[in-house]
Motif scaffolding. Structure first.
Motif, short mmCIF file in Angstrom:
data_model
loop_
_atom_site.label_atom_id
_atom_site.label_comp_id
_atom_site.label_asym_id
_atom_site.label_seq_id
_atom_site.Cartn_x
_atom_site.Cartn_y
_atom_site.Cartn_z
N ALA A 118 -13.92 -6.05 -0.14
CA ALA A 118 -13.32 -5.73 1.16
C ALA A 118 -12.05 -4.92 1.00
CB ALA A 118 -13.02 -7.04 1.91
N TYR A 119 -11.21 -5.32 0.07
CA TYR A 119 -9.96 -4.61 -0.21
C TYR A 119 -10.26 -3.20 -0.71
CZ TYR A 119 -5.16 -4.21 -2.21
OH TYR A 119 -3.88 -3.84 -2.53
N GLY A 120 -11.26 -3.06 -1.57
CA GLY A 120 -11.66 -1.75 -2.08
C GLY A 120 -12.08 -0.81 -0.97
N MET A 121 -12.84 -1.34 -0.01
CA MET A 121 -13.29 -0.52 1.12
C MET A 121 -12.11 -0.03 1.96
SD MET A 121 -16.67 -0.11 1.29
CE MET A 121 -17.13 0.04 3.03
N ARG A 122 -11.02 -0.79 1.97
CA ARG A 122 -9.82 -0.32 2.68
C ARG A 122 -9.01 0.65 1.83
NH1 ARG A 122 -9.20 -5.83 3.53
NH2 ARG A 122 -7.31 -5.93 2.28
N SER A 123 -8.98 0.44 0.53
CA SER A 123 -8.08 1.21 -0.35
C SER A 123 -8.57 2.62 -0.62
CB SER A 123 -7.90 0.48 -1.68
OG SER A 123 -7.25 -0.75 -1.51
N ILE A 124 -9.88 2.82 -0.68
CA ILE A 124 -10.42 4.12 -1.09
C ILE A 124 -9.84 5.26 -0.26
CG2 ILE A 124 -12.50 5.56 -1.19
CD1 ILE A 124 -14.06 2.95 -1.90
N GLY A 125 -9.91 5.13 1.06
CA GLY A 125 -9.43 6.21 1.93
C GLY A 125 -7.95 6.47 1.78
N GLY A 126 -7.15 5.40 1.63
CA GLY A 126 -5.71 5.55 1.50
C GLY A 126 -5.31 6.27 0.23
N VAL A 127 -5.94 5.91 -0.88
CA VAL A 127 -5.60 6.56 -2.16
C VAL A 127 -6.05 8.02 -2.16
CG1 VAL A 127 -6.05 6.56 -4.65
CG2 VAL A 127 -5.56 4.40 -3.47
N ILE A 128 -7.25 8.29 -1.65
CA ILE A 128 -7.74 9.67 -1.59
C ILE A 128 -6.81 10.52 -0.70
CG2 ILE A 128 -9.62 11.15 -0.76
CD1 ILE A 128 -10.30 9.74 -3.38
N GLU A 129 -6.36 9.96 0.40
CA GLU A 129 -5.45 10.67 1.30
C GLU A 129 -4.17 11.07 0.58
OE1 GLU A 129 -4.50 9.70 5.75
OE2 GLU A 129 -3.08 8.55 4.53
N ILE A 130 -3.58 10.13 -0.15
CA ILE A 130 -2.33 10.42 -0.87
C ILE A 130 -2.58 11.44 -1.98
CG2 ILE A 130 -0.63 9.38 -2.44
CD1 ILE A 130 -0.82 6.87 -0.61
N LEU A 131 -3.70 11.31 -2.68
CA LEU A 131 -4.04 12.28 -3.72
C LEU A 131 -4.16 13.68 -3.13
CD1 LEU A 131 -4.78 12.69 -6.69
CD2 LEU A 131 -7.13 12.03 -6.13
N ASP A 132 -4.77 13.79 -1.97
CA ASP A 132 -4.92 15.10 -1.31
C ASP A 132 -3.58 15.67 -0.87
OD1 ASP A 132 -7.63 14.99 -1.73
OD2 ASP A 132 -8.16 14.49 0.34
N TYR A 133 -2.70 14.81 -0.37
CA TYR A 133 -1.35 15.27 -0.01
C TYR A 133 -0.63 15.83 -1.24
CZ TYR A 133 -1.53 12.73 4.50
OH TYR A 133 -1.84 12.28 5.76
#
Length: 443
Positions: A118-133
């Protein structure tokens, strides 16, 4: 003139952020800083930590430029390193990750089993977003990521951003290596050289030597057989809640299953799930412990600094993972070729295991990234466990990418912590409802 570095801490409102600032200050001689920025999407939480750290920096290193923001362009422009430790959903969602599985007598843990998924499903988008920034505003920067659950996040970055300058790390093996160094009378884990293989929170030490090449495994095994890690606890505030004390002691039973290796503590959740559930309070989990202990201590210290206007005797403490992340930044900045545990694509480092798996192994780190240190073939017991767990991680990432209910059900069913597909479905359906503001829609 020696280069000075600009660092953005993504997750500026974290209780671990002051420890990172302390370590950056302590290691200015080898990793000089010109600018520190905090970034968080929770402005109120970040402001408390940032205002305290601002006072700390003015008193101890006024030459360092400091700022904090919720604006990505401001945060990620002119940056050499992004140190990323975000928690999407904060501790309120961690509490649900832990308590929902426990309702069904399944392990409730933030990185293991259904809670970790469950935590992984929340974290993926957040980490990818920061990486893209980071790549948009500072394309030459490195991201040092230790956002949990690191195994799922690492698999997601492998799949979705395979060419990005990101290194995924975890502090738990470092904490355990310090305990092993204590067992054999060494002053630091850095006086040891280790062989290690596994997945994140799912690994084993198979070789531990001192710098002279003397085998330390027999002495460490003697301690593990008697007390697990419990006889090597240090006097810091990290990992001292009752649940951690019990975890360090339980490692004795995990070790007994394969006395040829030294286990990571998290293996207890997979190998003794019945014990874990039996010894868990369904109304008061690790999330509640952290909220009642670490959260109150760190935010209390921050408010105290702000109120007094000084960080003298502030009570902040540098944690194991903070030191590790500074070591990693230094290895890249100064091309030190330091030997460090990273979570990287296997590609043959473990010769009888999936080449695409994100494995945790020792690597040599320098300015161009990492070089894997081959660990050879691993025993059937570890190989079988790892194949099951890496499938859980891969299915979770595929479920996020495809929006697939079916694959997420498969992932939870496949976890060694879950007794049946029926229970997996019950937990999944409740987790979907709890995470409706965070997960992609599943079909």
């Amino acid at each position: 003139m020696e280069k000075k570095y600009s660092v953005t801490v993504a997750g500026g409102g974290s209780t671990f952020t002051p420890g990172i600032v302390l370590l950056l200050l302590d290691h200015q001689d080898r990793f000089p800083i010109r600018k520190i920025k905090f970034y968080d999407n929770n402005a109120e939480r970040q402001e408390t930590v940032a205002k305290a750290c601002e006072i700390l920096l003015k008193e101890r290193a006024p030459e360092i430029e400091f700022g904090y923001t919720t604006d990505p362009e401001t945060a990620f422009t002119d940056v050499d390193f992004v140190m990323c430790h975000i928690r999407v959903g904060l501790y309120a969602m961690r509490e649900k990750d832990e308590k929902i599985p426990l309702k069904y007598n399944v392990v409730g843990q933030e990185t293991c089993g259904p809670g970790g998924i469950a935590y992984g499903m929340r974290s993926i988008g957040g980490v990818i977003e920061i990486l893209d920034y980071m790549e948009k505003y500072s394309p030459n920067a490195w991201m040092l990521n230790y956002s949990n659950p690191a195994a799922i996040v690492a698999e997601a970055t492998r799949r979705l951003r395979p060419n990005s300058k990101i290194l995924n790390i975890c502090d738990m093996p470092i904490d355990l290596e310090e305990k092993m160094a204590n067992m054999v009378g060494l002053s630091s884990r850095k006086e040891m050289s280790v062989g290690y293989y596994g997945l994140n929170h799912f690994g084993w030490w198979h070789k531990i030597e001192d710098k002279q090449g003397n085998d330390l495994m027999p002495a460490i095994k003697e301690h593990m057989a008697a007390n697990g890690y419990a006889d090597a606890l240090s006097n810091t505030n990290q990992h001292v809640e009752q649940s951690w004390i019990e975890t360090f002691a339980k490692a004795k039973d995990v070790y007994a299953l394969d006395p040829d290796t030294i286990p990571n503590t998290y293996l207890k959740y997979y190998l003794f799930p019945d014990y874990v559930v039996e010894h868990s309070r369904k109304d008061y989990t690790r999330a509640n412990e952290v909220m009642d202990h670490r959260e109150k201590i760190v935010f209390g210290a921050c408010r105290d600094i702000i109120e007094k206007g000084t960080a003298v005797d502030c009570g902040f403490e540098a944690d194991a993972h903070a030191e590790y992340i500074v070591d990693l930044a230094c290895a890249i900045a100064k091309n030190t070729k330091e030997r460090m545990l990273l979570i990287v694509p296997n590609e043959g480092a473990i010769e009888n295991f999936d080449r695409t798996a994100m494995v945790e192994i020792p690597c040599i780190v320098g300015s161009n990234g990492y070089e894997r240190i081959v660990q050879g073939a691993i025993p059937q017991f570890q190989k079988g466990l790892m194949e099951q767990q890496v499938s859980v991680e891969k299915l979770t990432v595929e479920a996020w990418i495809e929006g697939s209910y079916q694959k997420l059900w498969q992932a939870i069913t496949m976890s060694k912590t879950v007794p049946s597909a029926k229970v997996a479905k019950q937990i999944l359906d409740e987790l979907i409802e709890a995470n409706k503001d965070f997960w992609p829609e599943l079909k």
